[in-house]
Write a protein that holds these residues in place. Sequence first.
Motif, PDB file in Angstrom:
ATOM      1  N   ASP A 229     -14.047  -4.519  -6.083  1.00 11.04           N
ATOM      2  CA  ASP A 229     -13.890  -3.106  -5.730  1.00 11.04           C
ATOM      3  C   ASP A 229     -14.770  -2.669  -4.566  1.00 11.04           C
ATOM      4  N   ASN A 230     -15.336  -3.615  -3.808  1.00 10.33           N
ATOM      5  CA  ASN A 230     -16.031  -3.242  -2.573  1.00 10.33           C
ATOM      6  C   ASN A 230     -14.990  -2.951  -1.507  1.00 10.33           C
ATOM      7  N   CYS A 231     -15.161  -1.846  -0.780  1.00 13.27           N
ATOM      8  CA  CYS A 231     -14.172  -1.460   0.239  1.00 13.27           C
ATOM      9  C   CYS A 231     -14.859  -1.120   1.554  1.00 13.27           C
ATOM     10  N   ILE A 232     -14.203  -1.480   2.669  1.00 14.43           N
ATOM     11  CA  ILE A 232     -14.626  -0.952   3.961  1.00 14.43           C
ATOM     12  C   ILE A 232     -13.381  -0.577   4.769  1.00 14.43           C
ATOM     13  N   THR A 233     -13.547   0.398   5.664  1.00 16.01           N
ATOM     14  CA  THR A 233     -12.455   0.665   6.607  1.00 16.01           C
ATOM     15  C   THR A 233     -12.858   0.001   7.917  1.00 16.01           C
ATOM     16  N   VAL A 234     -12.000  -0.881   8.404  1.00 15.35           N
ATOM     17  CA  VAL A 234     -12.360  -1.683   9.565  1.00 15.35           C
ATOM     18  C   VAL A 234     -12.055  -0.940  10.854  1.00 15.35           C
ATOM     19  N   CYS A 235     -10.990  -0.134  10.843  1.00 13.40           N
ATOM     20  CA  CYS A 235     -10.594   0.493  12.102  1.00 13.40           C
ATOM     21  C   CYS A 235      -9.770   1.717  11.767  1.00 13.40           C
ATOM     22  N   ASN A 236      -9.986   2.803  12.481  1.00  7.85           N
ATOM     23  CA  ASN A 236      -9.037   3.895  12.321  1.00  7.85           C
ATOM     24  C   ASN A 236      -8.405   4.143  13.675  1.00  7.85           C
ATOM     25  N   MET A 237      -7.131   4.492  13.662  1.00  5.10           N
ATOM     26  CA  MET A 237      -6.384   4.642  14.908  1.00  5.10           C
ATOM     27  C   MET A 237      -5.603   5.946  14.821  1.00  5.10           C
ATOM     28  N   GLU A 238      -5.299   6.499  15.985  1.00  8.34           N
ATOM     29  CA  GLU A 238      -4.409   7.655  15.960  1.00  8.34           C
ATOM     30  C   GLU A 238      -3.318   7.463  16.996  1.00  8.34           C
ATOM     31  N   ASN A 239      -2.165   8.019  16.691  1.00  8.27           N
ATOM     32  CA  ASN A 239      -1.056   7.910  17.629  1.00  8.27           C
ATOM     33  C   ASN A 239      -1.171   9.002  18.680  1.00  8.27           C
ATOM     34  N   PHE A 240      -0.965   8.603  19.923  1.00  5.91           N
ATOM     35  CA  PHE A 240      -0.901   9.540  21.043  1.00  5.91           C
ATOM     36  C   PHE A 240       0.308  10.450  20.823  1.00  5.91           C
ATOM     37  N   ASP A 241       1.408   9.852  20.341  1.00  4.83           N
ATOM     38  CA  ASP A 241       2.626  10.632  20.062  1.00  4.83           C
ATOM     39  C   ASP A 241       2.507  11.261  18.689  1.00  4.83           C
ATOM     40  N   PRO A 242       3.009  12.467  18.516  1.00  7.97           N
ATOM     41  CA  PRO A 242       2.953  13.090  17.194  1.00  7.97           C
ATOM     42  C   PRO A 242       3.925  12.422  16.225  1.00  7.97           C
ATOM     43  N   LEU A 243       3.842  12.803  14.950  1.00  9.62           N
ATOM     44  CA  LEU A 243       4.721  12.257  13.913  1.00  9.62           C
ATOM     45  C   LEU A 243       6.182  12.420  14.319  1.00  9.62           C
ATOM     46  N   GLY A 244       6.979  11.424  13.984  1.00  9.85           N
ATOM     47  CA  GLY A 244       8.401  11.480  14.350  1.00  9.85           C
ATOM     48  C   GLY A 244       8.756  10.279  15.196  1.00  9.85           C
ATOM     49  N   ILE A 245       7.719   9.612  15.744  1.00 12.76           N
ATOM     50  CA  ILE A 245       7.954   8.375  16.490  1.00 12.76           C
ATOM     51  C   ILE A 245       7.290   7.254  15.706  1.00 12.76           C
ATOM     52  N   HIS A 246       8.046   6.218  15.381  1.00 12.84           N
ATOM     53  CA  HIS A 246       7.533   5.081  14.603  1.00 12.84           C
ATOM     54  C   HIS A 246       6.231   4.600  15.234  1.00 12.84           C
ATOM     55  N   THR A 247       5.268   4.217  14.388  1.00 16.91           N
ATOM     56  CA  THR A 247       3.967   3.832  14.938  1.00 16.91           C
ATOM     57  C   THR A 247       4.075   2.623  15.883  1.00 16.91           C
ATOM     58  N   GLY A 248       5.099   1.783  15.656  1.00 21.91           N
ATOM     59  CA  GLY A 248       5.330   0.645  16.547  1.00 21.91           C
ATOM     60  C   GLY A 248       5.931   1.052  17.889  1.00 21.91           C
ATOM     61  N   GLU A 249       6.434   2.283  17.966  1.00 23.50           N
ATOM     62  CA  GLU A 249       7.035   2.811  19.201  1.00 23.50           C
ATOM     63  C   GLU A 249       6.062   3.712  19.936  1.00 23.50           C
ATOM     64  N   SER A 250       4.896   3.919  19.326  1.00 23.27           N
ATOM     65  CA  SER A 250       3.985   4.934  19.843  1.00 23.27           C
ATOM     66  C   SER A 250       2.824   4.301  20.591  1.00 23.27           C
ATOM     67  N   ILE A 251       2.267   5.058  21.537  1.00 24.40           N
ATOM     68  CA  ILE A 251       0.990   4.665  22.127  1.00 24.40           C
ATOM     69  C   ILE A 251      -0.064   4.959  21.058  1.00 24.40           C
ATOM     70  N   VAL A 252      -0.938   3.989  20.799  1.00 26.62           N
ATOM     71  CA  VAL A 252      -1.934   4.149  19.738  1.00 26.62           C
ATOM     72  C   VAL A 252      -3.329   4.010  20.347  1.00 26.62           C
ATOM     73  N   VAL A 253      -4.252   4.857  19.890  1.00 27.95           N
ATOM     74  CA  VAL A 253      -5.612   4.854  20.431  1.00 27.95           C
ATOM     75  C   VAL A 253      -6.596   4.556  19.300  1.00 27.95           C
ATOM     76  N   ALA A 254      -7.538   3.636  19.550  1.00 27.06           N
ATOM     77  CA  ALA A 254      -8.561   3.330  18.547  1.00 27.06           C
ATOM     78  C   ALA A 254      -9.924   3.307  19.233  1.00 27.06           C
ATOM     79  N   PRO A 255     -10.964   3.796  18.611  1.00 28.27           N
ATOM     80  CA  PRO A 255     -10.907   4.627  17.407  1.00 28.27           C
ATOM     81  C   PRO A 255     -10.331   5.998  17.753  1.00 28.27           C
ATOM     82  N   SER A 256      -9.985   6.796  16.724  1.00 27.80           N
ATOM     83  CA  SER A 256      -9.348   8.083  16.993  1.00 27.80           C
ATOM     84  C   SER A 256     -10.283   8.957  17.830  1.00 27.80           C
ATOM     85  N   GLN A 257      -9.685   9.710  18.756  1.00 30.50           N
ATOM     86  CA  GLN A 257     -10.466  10.503  19.710  1.00 30.50           C
ATOM     87  C   GLN A 257     -10.439  11.993  19.392  1.00 30.50           C
ATOM     88  N   THR A 258      -9.426  12.448  18.671  1.00 27.93           N
ATOM     89  CA  THR A 258      -9.272  13.905  18.539  1.00 27.93           C
ATOM     90  C   THR A 258      -9.584  14.416  17.136  1.00 27.93           C
TER      91      THR A 258
END
Length: 693
Positions: A229-258
């Motif tokens: 039950d040990n957990c870590i978050t390795v990376c968080n990312m945010e999509n440049f495009d808003p919801l509605g565009i598949h994450t594989g179709e979106s520009i993605v930024v890591a780590p999240s900036q906004t």
Amino acid sequence: MATIQNTDISLPKKVLLLGSGALKIGEAGEFDYSGSQALKAMKEEGIHTVLINPNIATVQTSEGIADTIYFLPVTPYFVEKVIEKERPDGILLAFGGQTALNCGVELQQSGVLDKYGVKVLGTPVQAIMDTEDRELFVKKLDQINVKTIKSEAVGSVDDAKKAAASLGYPVIVRAAYALGGLGSGFCDNEQELVELVEKALSFAPQVLVEKSLKGWKEVEYEVVRDRFDNCITVCNMENFDPLGIHTGESIVVAPSQTLSNEDYHYLRKLAIKIIRHIGIVGECNVQYAFDPASMDYRVIEVNARLSRSSALASKATGYPLAFVAAKLGLGYGLFDLKNSVTKVTSAFFEPALDYVVVKIPRWDLGKFHGVKREIGSSMKSVGEVMAIGRTFEEAIQKGLRMIGQGMHGFVENKELKIADIDKSLREPTDKRIFVISKAMRKGYTVNQIHELTKIDRWFLYKLHNIVATADELEGYNSPEELPEGLLRLAKEQGFSDFQIARAIFKSNIISNIKASDEIRAFRKASGIVPVVKQIDTLGAEYPAQTNYLYLTYNGSEDDVNYLHDHRSIVVLGSGAYRIGSSVEFDWCSVNALMTVKREGWRSVMINYNPETVSTDYDMCDRLYFDELTYERVMDILELEQPHGVILSVGGQIPNNLATRLDDAKIPILGTSATSIDNAEDRHKFSAMLDRIG
């Protein structure tokens, strides 16, 4: 935090790994990468590995990676035959994408795994089903009061109509157990709904109708959990495009900036709560829809396996996710493992980044006639690139050059003809980022563009900085007139020498290589050169040497001490996957690197495709995760001073650099630049055939 216990684990003697089969849209080279890492992790433990994967172009099906390989379809029938013959103790399902996952679920449900006493290593099958079946998933998260998107699972068109009516339009339709968002889409009315649901039900047993949250942010966390039950978050990312565009179709930024600090930690805490409750062992990702105005959120989905996002997260942070996930599947705890990239820190450590990573998809829609260019909730992209910089501007400009679709950065899109800018901003296509540049140059404000696209204003202001610099550059007519401060700013914002030349000498010299060379010479004379930085995932808290490098103009010193002993050999990779150039060139590059190493030379790789094995941290002595342009390759060669460069294993991109590198007196190993040019240039080739009759 869970208590740390001593691990006393009994390792399996033989393990079966399911691959992902042929490359397809939504399932590509990233599973060659994650599968290869898992096989390495097993090998390190002395476990005999059996691989089923019919894709001959992959690295994992090469000699020396797995002990036994079956080139067979990854289907329950054939996998059962292999289990019957090989009698493995354990099976790994999380490293072959949706194909392996679906196959594993069927084997469990039909009793095959129990019949032969095969243990599923890592995340249990029930947890996989809890994340894949939407009804189970919603019920599971309801138990811990975590919000999911309001939806109804249906099996017929009539039920879909009722569901949409009760939820209220617009709705989104998704197919269960599907690959790359296949069969999904938005519906504003009943007619659109009927069309989509009929299509989706033709290849999936269950369809989900859910309330649309178009315009919210999409945020993703890669989370790792061990059996203690040990957990870590390795990376968080945010999509440049808003919801509605598949994450594989979106520009993605890591780590999240906004995201604010509060937003970030709120979603991180939730992600850990979710995967503990589901019972993931190994790695998974949690995708959120997030409304930044109210801190309201919905969990979109959890992938209980490695995915394209996890390959990206692994390359973005220098944390070997697949390798660690495979070890956790064997029963180790996070505290038992070292991070094999840094060699000094424990794997029980969340990476902290001092750089920005941008992932951009590459579509090849131009190769088809009559194809719709709109992008949405179902994937069309065939590859992707990842760019690293110290500022968002630098990373996005690098990335836009890397996708290699005739554009040379954010503002170079004079050839893009758009009849209606408003419509092109409202309805996203594969060219939307260039439409934003066009709009800004036509005087659209950040607020106007935000209203039309719902892209966060922070990103739009950063893009506006690039346009402002381009406008300033265009006010000069020769390098000598350029103020040094402006030239430096342009380079810090990711402008290439070619872009600067184009802005100064105006567009009549587009094809003129001399102009870029002139800018290069002027820039070097002014002492404006890039520095080499290593991926420091420890935020400089601990000293760590990594061989994982990128170049930037936002820094003052190199992180590498160059020996200049001419003992290195540089291999140029193949860049983004595209139609006609994919995983086979990764296989060629990896084999070239292994041969270079075996012959006692220092192996150096330049490539920017996060899905590949060639960009894995332990494949070569030095990895430059950077552009394959003449400018960048020359920057690296001037630092490395290698014995020679290998162009022949990376497909078309390195081949196209042959003549210019030869002119710059770079030693090319193998076929000479003249011979490459004679074969590539159709006119010269045909003249040669005439000469020899």
